[in-house]
Scaffold this motif. Structure first.
Motif, PDB file in Angstrom:
ATOM      1  N   GLU A  33      -4.773  -9.038  -5.012  1.00 16.22           N
ATOM      2  CA  GLU A  33      -5.044 -10.446  -5.319  1.00 16.22           C
ATOM      3  C   GLU A  33      -3.995 -11.364  -4.709  1.00 16.22           C
ATOM      4  O   GLU A  33      -4.313 -12.443  -4.230  1.00 16.22           O
ATOM      5  N   GLU A  34      -2.747 -10.926  -4.706  1.00 15.01           N
ATOM      6  CA  GLU A  34      -1.653 -11.755  -4.217  1.00 15.01           C
ATOM      7  C   GLU A  34      -1.495 -11.721  -2.701  1.00 15.01           C
ATOM      8  O   GLU A  34      -1.241 -12.736  -2.070  1.00 15.01           O
ATOM      9  N   LYS A  35      -1.641 -10.539  -2.087  1.00 14.50           N
ATOM     10  CA  LYS A  35      -1.278 -10.375  -0.683  1.00 14.50           C
ATOM     11  C   LYS A  35      -2.441 -10.138   0.281  1.00 14.50           C
ATOM     12  O   LYS A  35      -2.298 -10.425   1.469  1.00 14.50           O
ATOM     13  N   CYS A  36      -3.538  -9.571  -0.191  1.00 18.99           N
ATOM     14  CA  CYS A  36      -4.607  -9.221   0.755  1.00 18.99           C
ATOM     15  C   CYS A  36      -5.979  -9.191   0.068  1.00 18.99           C
ATOM     16  O   CYS A  36      -6.603  -8.131  -0.006  1.00 18.99           O
ATOM     17  N   PRO A  37      -6.447 -10.352  -0.398  1.00 17.70           N
ATOM     18  CA  PRO A  37      -7.774 -10.389  -1.041  1.00 17.70           C
ATOM     19  C   PRO A  37      -8.848  -9.789  -0.125  1.00 17.70           C
ATOM     20  O   PRO A  37      -8.834  -9.989   1.085  1.00 17.70           O
ATOM     21  N   GLY A  38      -9.744  -9.017  -0.723  1.00 20.63           N
ATOM     22  CA  GLY A  38     -10.827  -8.388   0.036  1.00 20.63           C
ATOM     23  C   GLY A  38     -10.504  -6.984   0.508  1.00 20.63           C
ATOM     24  O   GLY A  38     -11.370  -6.291   1.026  1.00 20.63           O
ATOM     25  N   PHE A  39      -9.264  -6.565   0.340  1.00 20.71           N
ATOM     26  CA  PHE A  39      -8.838  -5.224   0.731  1.00 20.71           C
ATOM     27  C   PHE A  39      -8.730  -4.340  -0.507  1.00 20.71           C
ATOM     28  O   PHE A  39      -8.684  -4.838  -1.630  1.00 20.71           O
ATOM     29  N   SER A  46       2.782   0.463   2.217  1.00 14.02           N
ATOM     30  CA  SER A  46       1.493   0.946   1.724  1.00 14.02           C
ATOM     31  C   SER A  46       0.389   0.400   2.614  1.00 14.02           C
ATOM     32  O   SER A  46       0.521  -0.687   3.182  1.00 14.02           O
ATOM     33  N   ILE A  47      -0.691   1.160   2.710  1.00  7.77           N
ATOM     34  CA  ILE A  47      -1.845   0.722   3.497  1.00  7.77           C
ATOM     35  C   ILE A  47      -2.928   0.224   2.555  1.00  7.77           C
ATOM     36  O   ILE A  47      -3.254   0.866   1.551  1.00  7.77           O
ATOM     37  N   TYR A  48      -3.470  -0.922   2.918  1.00  6.63           N
ATOM     38  CA  TYR A  48      -4.628  -1.492   2.235  1.00  6.63           C
ATOM     39  C   TYR A  48      -5.702  -1.666   3.301  1.00  6.63           C
ATOM     40  O   TYR A  48      -5.391  -2.020   4.444  1.00  6.63           O
ATOM     41  N   ALA A  49      -6.945  -1.390   2.946  1.00  9.46           N
ATOM     42  CA  ALA A  49      -8.023  -1.458   3.937  1.00  9.46           C
ATOM     43  C   ALA A  49      -9.293  -2.007   3.310  1.00  9.46           C
ATOM     44  O   ALA A  49      -9.464  -1.984   2.087  1.00  9.46           O
ATOM     45  N   LYS A  50     -10.169  -2.505   4.158  1.00  9.47           N
ATOM     46  CA  LYS A  50     -11.480  -2.972   3.701  1.00  9.47           C
ATOM     47  C   LYS A  50     -12.466  -1.816   3.809  1.00  9.47           C
ATOM     48  O   LYS A  50     -12.405  -1.023   4.743  1.00  9.47           O
ATOM     49  N   GLU A  91     -10.945  -2.562   8.717  1.00  4.57           N
ATOM     50  CA  GLU A  91      -9.788  -3.436   8.887  1.00  4.57           C
ATOM     51  C   GLU A  91      -8.700  -2.977   7.925  1.00  4.57           C
ATOM     52  O   GLU A  91      -8.979  -2.664   6.764  1.00  4.57           O
ATOM     53  N   ALA A  92      -7.462  -2.904   8.396  1.00  2.05           N
ATOM     54  CA  ALA A  92      -6.369  -2.392   7.567  1.00  2.05           C
ATOM     55  C   ALA A  92      -5.103  -3.221   7.745  1.00  2.05           C
ATOM     56  O   ALA A  92      -4.896  -3.849   8.780  1.00  2.05           O
ATOM     57  N   LEU A  93      -4.282  -3.190   6.700  1.00  2.83           N
ATOM     58  CA  LEU A  93      -2.973  -3.831   6.714  1.00  2.83           C
ATOM     59  C   LEU A  93      -1.941  -2.840   6.220  1.00  2.83           C
ATOM     60  O   LEU A  93      -2.202  -2.099   5.269  1.00  2.83           O
TER      61      LEU A  93
END
Length: 103
Positions: free
Chosen positions: A57-63, A22-26, A37-39
């Motif tokens: 909350e667990e893996k990428c706070p702020g995304f 899955s993609i998470y981004a700011k 910025e993306a993960l």
């Protein structure tokens, strides 16, 4: 990584029975942008069942959650068939619009 790279390179990720991507981004000024910025997170089946806020909350706070790769790949493949979306820029813009308003 920036969001446009994650989108354009989506075909490099293969889900399995054990995990999915899955993609998470700011967001920039409240919106996803090509240069956000993306993960790309490799999540277990159990993690995929969690609410996206818990994953953040667990893996990428702020995304923020953007899209699951399998959804992105399906949409991306459809865009490849359309003349108006031949450029990567056009594909990225359309997929961001989809994630923001249609997903």
């Amino acid at each position: 990584m920036v969001l446009s790279s994650a989108i354009v390179n989506c075909m490099h990720y293969e889900d399995t029975e054990e995990y999915m991507y899955s993609i998470y981004a700011k967001r920039i000024n409240g919106k996803f942008q090509p240069d956000s910025e993306a993960l790309v997170l490799k999540l277990t089946v159990e993690e995929m069942e969690m609410k996206s806020i818990e994953v953040v909350e667990e893996k990428c706070p702020g995304f923020d959650y953007f899209l699951e790769i399998f959804v992105l790949k399906d949409f991306y493949e459809d865009l490849l068939k359309l003349e108006e979306f031949k450029s990567d820029t056009k594909k990225v813009e359309r997929i961001i619009y989809y994630a923001e308003f249609d997903a």
